[in-house]
Design a protein around this motif. Structure first.
Motif, short mmCIF file in Angstrom:
data_model
loop_
_atom_site.label_atom_id
_atom_site.label_comp_id
_atom_site.label_asym_id
_atom_site.label_seq_id
_atom_site.Cartn_x
_atom_site.Cartn_y
_atom_site.Cartn_z
N LYS A 1 43.00 57.58 54.08
CA LYS A 1 43.18 58.91 54.68
C LYS A 1 44.39 59.69 54.16
O LYS A 1 45.04 60.42 54.91
N SER A 2 44.75 59.47 52.92
CA SER A 2 45.88 60.23 52.36
C SER A 2 45.45 60.87 51.04
O SER A 2 44.33 60.65 50.59
N ALA A 3 46.35 61.65 50.45
CA ALA A 3 46.00 62.35 49.21
C ALA A 3 46.49 61.54 48.01
O ALA A 3 47.67 61.21 47.91
N GLN B 1 49.04 67.67 45.17
CA GLN B 1 48.77 66.54 46.07
C GLN B 1 49.44 66.77 47.43
O GLN B 1 48.89 66.45 48.47
N GLN B 2 50.66 67.38 47.37
CA GLN B 2 51.38 67.59 48.62
C GLN B 2 50.71 68.64 49.51
O GLN B 2 50.76 68.56 50.73
N LEU C 1 45.99 67.19 55.45
CA LEU C 1 45.59 65.92 56.08
C LEU C 1 46.54 65.56 57.24
O LEU C 1 46.09 65.10 58.29
N ASN C 2 47.83 65.80 57.02
CA ASN C 2 48.81 65.49 58.08
C ASN C 2 48.53 66.32 59.33
O ASN C 2 48.59 65.82 60.46
N LYS D 1 45.60 64.90 61.01
CA LYS D 1 45.94 63.62 61.67
C LYS D 1 46.63 63.89 63.01
O LYS D 1 46.40 63.20 63.99
N ALA E 1 40.42 60.38 52.75
CA ALA E 1 41.11 60.21 51.46
C ALA E 1 40.72 61.36 50.53
O ALA E 1 39.53 61.62 50.33
N GLN F 1 48.03 66.77 51.15
CA GLN F 1 48.61 65.86 52.15
C GLN F 1 49.01 66.64 53.40
O GLN F 1 48.85 66.15 54.53
N PRO G 1 50.27 57.52 47.05
CA PRO G 1 49.74 56.44 47.89
C PRO G 1 48.59 55.66 47.23
O PRO G 1 48.41 54.49 47.52
N PRO H 1 40.66 63.50 58.98
CA PRO H 1 41.33 63.13 57.72
C PRO H 1 40.51 62.15 56.88
O PRO H 1 39.99 61.17 57.41
#
Lengths: 272, 288
Positions: B10-12, B265-266, B272-273, B276, B246, B269, B32, B244
């Motif tokens: 679940k991250s970038a 990527q940020q 996604l944050n 979350k 990946a 992210q 990650p 969220p």
């Protein structure tokens, strides 16, 4: 096309159409397609161009020095016609271009403007050898201990093996010098000139002795060493090579310098 | 059968490209997970294997293939599949994904992701091939929706209905490429928002984000740019619906500095944050 015909279009027909499109045997897929906002022909052209670009870029990367000498436009023309003639048979662009040196021979023989650049054939062979050497498997260190324990009978049957990264090249020109000259940016910026020498040159292309060394070496050797290494490549028997290539040094008959070849990683294994 | 294990990530992550090898090793803590283009890593030995070992010892990896040619009329190339299995097993891959397209004809490989008609017959043929692949690999695979520049008159299904049926029949997962959805909206007149609502979003285990090139009124999925605002919007809509997931930044051509890639990527992210934390997504997220 009526409704029945449309429903009969199958995957293999779609494949055949793209196949013909890539070979330049077909330029229009309108029988297979429906109208879209960007238009059928624009869409078909995107596929033709992106696929061709992927192949041409692979050729450009591998034969960078040839491209440098011929210039972008002329090289692109050559690469385009090569890519149309030689489709990709394996799904691996790193192994695409093995026929390019032979294609260069054909070009140089048939194009008047290339008459003074005959060395391009051998230069492209050198660049292909470098590509193969780069992607070759790792070599294992030569097992000297095992070699030392062989009986005379076993040595009689022994066949030495060149490293998986080793390629031999016989050129009619000083292609190593040509390659090195054109890889140095400052030579081009300062418009330095360079002499092409037309005579036999022998090269061993390899990655040296370290197991994880990926530096590419182009080593010029003499006729004698080239002949010995060619015999090893052709899997001649160790004993035959010792006999056929023994030479007198300081009054003694000496075998070829196998120890040197092993320490450089050129010979990396043996089979019985 | 081994399920894909990306669901917990679940991250970038970043699509790895060789020019960034030194940078990514230095800044490993900021990445990650990475995705490797499977077909570039099939050598069992040599420089490729050497680099692979260093990468898989450092990062969780997913593998994204281009060579399976799942929509070819021919059967699956079993030799190729065995190579894929060896690579996935030795790398402890989180995921194996492939494109819903073909690249192999009877006489050549075409280095592109080619579309095909969405018919009942092709659905059955491709579903059988996916079954074969998943059984042979003993793992679930993800199928990615591709960008297209042409369309066929004899489709029995929309793309999203075709994918929904494939997922139902085979149990494969879905890799949702939101840039491809946008490219197809512009090029083919498809509706990305509508498609998103019809896709089997519970099967989405990975999302791809990439940049495209604009060319006289149409888009080329060149992966050579930053993700555009319209694609970020589709991404937000997707994440609103899926929660969220990946997500990966793909950049394959005109490769930028590592810094630029990390910037993209940020942004992913950040989205996604927010998802979350179950926060409503802000409208004015600053896109690269």
């Amino acid at each position: 096309m009526d409704e029945k015909q449309k429903n009969s279009i199958l995957l293999d027909e779609t494949e055949d159409a793209f196949d013909a499109l890539m070979r330049g045997e077909l330029s229009d897929l309108s029988e297979l397609l429906k109208d879209t906002p960007i238009g059928q022909s624009v869409g078909v052209n995107v596929y033709r161009q992106t696929s061709m670009s992927a192949l041409i870029n692979a050729i450009k990367e591998t034969f960078e020095t040839c491209r440098h000498i011929l210039g972008d436009d002329y090289f692109n023309q050559c690469a385009t016609s090569f890519c149309q003639l030689y489709p990709l048979f394996q799904n691996d662009l790193n192994s695409y271009g093995s026929d390019f040196p032979a294609y260069m021979v054909e070009l140089v023989e048939t194009r008047e403007e290339l008459a003074a650049l005959k060395f391009l054939c051998d230069l492209s062979s050198l660049e292909w050898a470098l590509n193969e050497t780069f992607f070759a498997k790792k070599k294992r260190p030569f097992d000297l201990e095992k070699f030392g324990k062989l009986t005379d009978e076993q040595r009689g049957k022994l066949i030495l093996k060149l490293g998986p990264d080793v390629r031999l090249l016989h050129s009619h020109y000083n292609v190593k010098d040509i390659y090195t000259f054109h890889r140095q940016e400052e030579n081009i910026i300062n418009e330095r000139s360079f002499d092409v020498i037309s005579s036999d040159h022998f090269y061993v292309i390899h990655r040296g002795s370290a197991e994880t060394n990926f530096e590419l070496l182009i080593e010029q050797v003499d006729t004698y060493n080239y002949s010995v290494l060619s015999a090893i490549k052709n899997e001649s028997c160790f004993i035959d090579i010792c006999e056929n290539f023994a030479r007198e040094i300081d009054g003694d008959m000496q075998p070829p310098p196998f120890g040197d070849y092993i320490s450089k990683g050129i010979i990396s294994d043996f089979i019985l | 059968m081994k399920r894909s294990s990306l669901a917990s990530v679940k991250s970038a992550g970043l699509g790895f490209r060789m020019p960034h090898f030194a940078d990514i090793m230095k800044r490993r803590d900021e990445v990650p997970w990475i995705e490797l283009l499977l077909d570039n890593w099939l050598c069992e030995d040599g420089i490729v294997a050497d680099r692979l070992e260093r990468l898989i010892n450092t990062f969780p990896v997913t593998f994204h293939g281009v060579g399976l040619s799942i929509a070819s009329s021919s059967p699956v190339d079993e030799e190729y599949l065995q190579q894929v299995k060896t690579l996935l097993d030795k790398s402890d891959a989180l995921v194996y994904s492939e494109h819903l397209s073909f690249s192999r004809t009877k006489s050549q490989f075409i280095p592109d992701l080619l579309p095909f008609p969405f018919t009942t017959k092709t659905l059955e043929h491709i579903a059988n091939k996916i079954d074969f692949v998943q059984t042979s690999l003993n793992r679930q695979m993800l199928i990615e929706n591709v960008s297209a520049y042409i369309d066929f008159p004899n489709n029995d299904f929309s793309e999203e209905d075709f994918i929904t049926d494939l997922v139902k029949r085979t149990g494969c997962g879905l890799l949702l490429d939101v840039n491809n959805m946008y490219v197809n909206q512009v090029n083919l007149g498809r509706d990305a928002e509508k498609a998103l609502k019809h896709l089997p979003l519970a099967a989405v285990q990975e999302v791809h984000l990439g940049g495209h090139e604009t060319s006289e009124g149409f888009l080329i999925d060149a992966h050579n740019n930053k993700v555009c605002p319209e694609v970020w919007e589709i991404y937000q809509q997707a994440i609103n619906l899926t929660g969220p997931v990946a997500s990966l930044i793909e950049w394959d051509n005109d490769i930028p500095s590592f810094e630029v890639l990390l910037g993209e990527q940020q942004v992913a992210q950040g989205i996604l944050n927010a998802a979350k934390a179950n926060k409503p997504l802000v409208d004015e997220i600053k896109y690269g």
